[in-house]
Design a protein around this motif. Structure first.
Motif, PDB file in Angstrom:
ATOM      1  N   VAL A  70       0.839  -1.205   0.000  1.00 24.55           N
ATOM      2  CA  VAL A  70       0.000   0.000   0.000  1.00 24.55           C
ATOM      3  C   VAL A  70       0.872   1.253   0.000  1.00 24.55           C
ATOM      4  O   VAL A  70       0.654   2.188  -0.782  1.00 24.55           O
ATOM      5  N   LEU A  71       1.876   1.285   0.876  1.00 23.35           N
ATOM      6  CA  LEU A  71       2.755   2.458   0.954  1.00 23.35           C
ATOM      7  C   LEU A  71       3.545   2.656  -0.343  1.00 23.35           C
ATOM      8  O   LEU A  71       3.739   3.793  -0.784  1.00 23.35           O
ATOM      9  N   THR A  72       3.964   1.559  -0.952  1.00 20.41           N
ATOM     10  CA  THR A  72       4.675   1.636  -2.235  1.00 20.41           C
ATOM     11  C   THR A  72       3.779   2.236  -3.312  1.00 20.41           C
ATOM     12  O   THR A  72       4.201   3.107  -4.078  1.00 20.41           O
ATOM     13  N   LYS A  73       2.537   1.784  -3.381  1.00 15.50           N
ATOM     14  CA  LYS A  73       1.589   2.307  -4.375  1.00 15.50           C
ATOM     15  C   LYS A  73       1.288   3.783  -4.114  1.00 15.50           C
ATOM     16  O   LYS A  73       1.190   4.566  -5.072  1.00 15.50           O
ATOM     17  N   LEU A  74       1.149   4.159  -2.855  1.00 10.90           N
ATOM     18  CA  LEU A  74       0.918   5.572  -2.541  1.00 10.90           C
ATOM     19  C   LEU A  74       2.060   6.428  -3.073  1.00 10.90           C
ATOM     20  O   LEU A  74       1.838   7.456  -3.715  1.00 10.90           O
ATOM     21  N   ARG A  75       3.256   6.002  -2.794  1.00 15.70           N
ATOM     22  CA  ARG A  75       4.440   6.759  -3.224  1.00 15.70           C
ATOM     23  C   ARG A  75       4.549   6.798  -4.745  1.00 15.70           C
ATOM     24  O   ARG A  75       4.814   7.841  -5.341  1.00 15.70           O
ATOM     25  N   LEU A  76       4.347   5.655  -5.380  1.00 20.95           N
ATOM     26  CA  LEU A  76       4.445   5.540  -6.829  1.00 20.95           C
ATOM     27  C   LEU A  76       3.454   6.461  -7.538  1.00 20.95           C
ATOM     28  O   LEU A  76       3.772   7.080  -8.542  1.00 20.95           O
ATOM     29  N   HIS A  77       2.255   6.574  -6.996  1.00 21.93           N
ATOM     30  CA  HIS A  77       1.198   7.386  -7.614  1.00 21.93           C
ATOM     31  C   HIS A  77       1.131   8.810  -7.067  1.00 21.93           C
ATOM     32  O   HIS A  77       0.253   9.576  -7.463  1.00 21.93           O
ATOM     33  N   GLY A  78       2.042   9.143  -6.161  1.00 19.06           N
ATOM     34  CA  GLY A  78       2.045  10.487  -5.588  1.00 19.06           C
ATOM     35  C   GLY A  78       0.844  10.774  -4.704  1.00 19.06           C
ATOM     36  O   GLY A  78       0.488  11.931  -4.480  1.00 19.06           O
ATOM     37  N   SER A  79       0.222   9.730  -4.198  1.00 21.57           N
ATOM     38  CA  SER A  79      -0.937   9.886  -3.313  1.00 21.57           C
ATOM     39  C   SER A  79      -0.469  10.068  -1.878  1.00 21.57           C
ATOM     40  O   SER A  79       0.639   9.681  -1.519  1.00 21.57           O
ATOM     41  N   LYS A  80      -1.345  10.646  -1.073  1.00 17.59           N
ATOM     42  CA  LYS A  80      -0.984  10.892   0.326  1.00 17.59           C
ATOM     43  C   LYS A  80      -1.887  10.174   1.318  1.00 17.59           C
ATOM     44  O   LYS A  80      -1.550  10.057   2.483  1.00 17.59           O
ATOM     45  N   LEU A  81      -3.050   9.708   0.854  1.00 19.93           N
ATOM     46  CA  LEU A  81      -4.013   9.089   1.761  1.00 19.93           C
ATOM     47  C   LEU A  81      -4.506   7.753   1.239  1.00 19.93           C
ATOM     48  O   LEU A  81      -4.698   7.579   0.043  1.00 19.93           O
ATOM     49  N   VAL A  82      -4.759   6.844   2.179  1.00 20.17           N
ATOM     50  CA  VAL A  82      -5.417   5.583   1.872  1.00 20.17           C
ATOM     51  C   VAL A  82      -6.355   5.268   3.032  1.00 20.17           C
ATOM     52  O   VAL A  82      -6.023   5.497   4.195  1.00 20.17           O
ATOM     53  N   ALA A  83      -7.538   4.816   2.690  1.00 21.39           N
ATOM     54  CA  ALA A  83      -8.510   4.421   3.707  1.00 21.39           C
ATOM     55  C   ALA A  83      -9.498   3.442   3.098  1.00 21.39           C
ATOM     56  O   ALA A  83      -9.824   3.533   1.905  1.00 21.39           O
ATOM     57  N   ALA A  84      -9.952   2.514   3.906  1.00 26.83           N
ATOM     58  CA  ALA A  84     -10.967   1.565   3.437  1.00 26.83           C
ATOM     59  C   ALA A  84     -12.315   2.268   3.364  1.00 26.83           C
ATOM     60  O   ALA A  84     -12.621   3.135   4.188  1.00 26.83           O
ATOM     61  N   ARG A  85     -13.100   1.889   2.370  1.00 24.19           N
ATOM     62  CA  ARG A  85     -14.464   2.430   2.264  1.00 24.19           C
ATOM     63  C   ARG A  85     -15.333   1.822   3.365  1.00 24.19           C
ATOM     64  O   ARG A  85     -15.152   0.662   3.742  1.00 24.19           O
ATOM     65  N   LYS A  86     -16.275   2.591   3.847  1.00 24.61           N
ATOM     66  CA  LYS A  86     -17.168   2.127   4.910  1.00 24.61           C
ATOM     67  C   LYS A  86     -17.932   0.883   4.480  1.00 24.61           C
ATOM     68  O   LYS A  86     -18.073  -0.060   5.267  1.00 24.61           O
ATOM     69  N   ASP A  87     -18.416   0.843   3.244  1.00 26.46           N
ATOM     70  CA  ASP A  87     -19.179  -0.324   2.798  1.00 26.46           C
ATOM     71  C   ASP A  87     -18.305  -1.581   2.791  1.00 26.46           C
ATOM     72  O   ASP A  87     -18.781  -2.673   3.104  1.00 26.46           O
ATOM     73  N   ALA A  88     -17.028  -1.449   2.469  1.00 30.33           N
ATOM     74  CA  ALA A  88     -16.119  -2.602   2.472  1.00 30.33           C
ATOM     75  C   ALA A  88     -15.872  -3.082   3.904  1.00 30.33           C
ATOM     76  O   ALA A  88     -15.880  -4.289   4.179  1.00 30.33           O
ATOM     77  N   VAL A  89     -15.664  -2.146   4.828  1.00 31.19           N
ATOM     78  CA  VAL A  89     -15.453  -2.498   6.239  1.00 31.19           C
ATOM     79  C   VAL A  89     -16.705  -3.188   6.781  1.00 31.19           C
ATOM     80  O   VAL A  89     -16.626  -4.234   7.438  1.00 31.19           O
ATOM     81  N   ASP A  90     -17.875  -2.617   6.504  1.00 34.61           N
ATOM     82  CA  ASP A  90     -19.131  -3.195   6.999  1.00 34.61           C
ATOM     83  C   ASP A  90     -19.398  -4.578   6.405  1.00 34.61           C
ATOM     84  O   ASP A  90     -19.837  -5.493   7.115  1.00 34.61           O
ATOM     85  N   ARG A  91     -19.132  -4.758   5.127  1.00 36.65           N
ATOM     86  CA  ARG A  91     -19.339  -6.057   4.476  1.00 36.65           C
ATOM     87  C   ARG A  91     -18.423  -7.120   5.097  1.00 36.65           C
ATOM     88  O   ARG A  91     -18.848  -8.231   5.394  1.00 36.65           O
ATOM     89  N   TYR A  92     -17.164  -6.768   5.314  1.00 34.70           N
ATOM     90  CA  TYR A  92     -16.219  -7.706   5.920  1.00 34.70           C
ATOM     91  C   TYR A  92     -16.627  -8.023   7.360  1.00 34.70           C
ATOM     92  O   TYR A  92     -16.575  -9.181   7.792  1.00 34.70           O
ATOM     93  N   ALA A  93     -17.070  -7.011   8.107  1.00 37.32           N
ATOM     94  CA  ALA A  93     -17.508  -7.219   9.492  1.00 37.32           C
ATOM     95  C   ALA A  93     -18.721  -8.148   9.541  1.00 37.32           C
ATOM     96  O   ALA A  93     -18.800  -9.038  10.399  1.00 37.32           O
ATOM     97  N   THR A  94     -19.648  -7.964   8.631  1.00 35.13           N
ATOM     98  CA  THR A  94     -20.837  -8.825   8.577  1.00 35.13           C
ATOM     99  C   THR A  94     -20.432 -10.260   8.283  1.00 35.13           C
ATOM    100  O   THR A  94     -20.918 -11.205   8.913  1.00 35.13           O
TER     101      THR A  94
END
Length: 140
Positions: A70-94
């Motif tokens: 994840v950190l490698t991809k952030l750096r490669l793409h010049g991104s600064k933030l990564v976070a899971a979507r709420k729907d993905a977290v909720d689906r996995y929790a369910t």
């Protein structure tokens, strides 16, 4: 799962604390990503991780590889933030929660599965499916 996370404060977007965010029980996509309110915060062997059914060293190894990727991809793409979507977290929790009633953990009286304060329903804060099944999802 309050023990380790109650010893330090984590604040996300808008000043929301992790303890308030998890007030109804912790949720973490693959045991790593708490969700959109906590960008760039990643856990190793966090809530809903398979550390209770698999070798913890192997779980942490796989999760560490993921964090590095994840950190490698952030750096490669010049991104600064990564976070899971709420729907993905909720689906996995369910999905994780649905495995508990049929598991051996539901048949024992343990600190793992005691009902949380104010709740009469036992809940396990870990993945109890197969480690292989976890890895297949985690790689997606």
């Amino acid at each position: 799962f309050s023990g380790a996370f109650s010893t330090f404060k984590v604040f996300g977007r808008g000043g929301e604390s992790l303890s308030d965010y998890w007030r109804d029980g912790p949720k973490c996509l693959y045991g790593v990503h708490p969700g959109p309110s906590f960008p760039n915060f990643m856990c190793l062997n966090g809530p809903q991780s398979p550390g209770i059914i698999a070798n913890v060293t192997e779980v942490v190894h796989r999760q560490t590889d993921h964090v590095i990727e994840v950190l490698t991809k952030l750096r490669l793409h010049g991104s600064k933030l990564v976070a899971a979507r709420k729907d993905a977290v909720d689906r996995y929790a369910t999905q994780t929660d649905s495995m508990f009633p049929g598991s051996v953990f539901a048949k024992c009286n343990s600190w793992y599965n005691r009902p949380k304060a104010g709740s009469g329903t036992p809940r396990l804060e870990g993945w109890v499916g197969s480690f292989r099944e976890y890895l297949l999802q985690f790689r997606e």
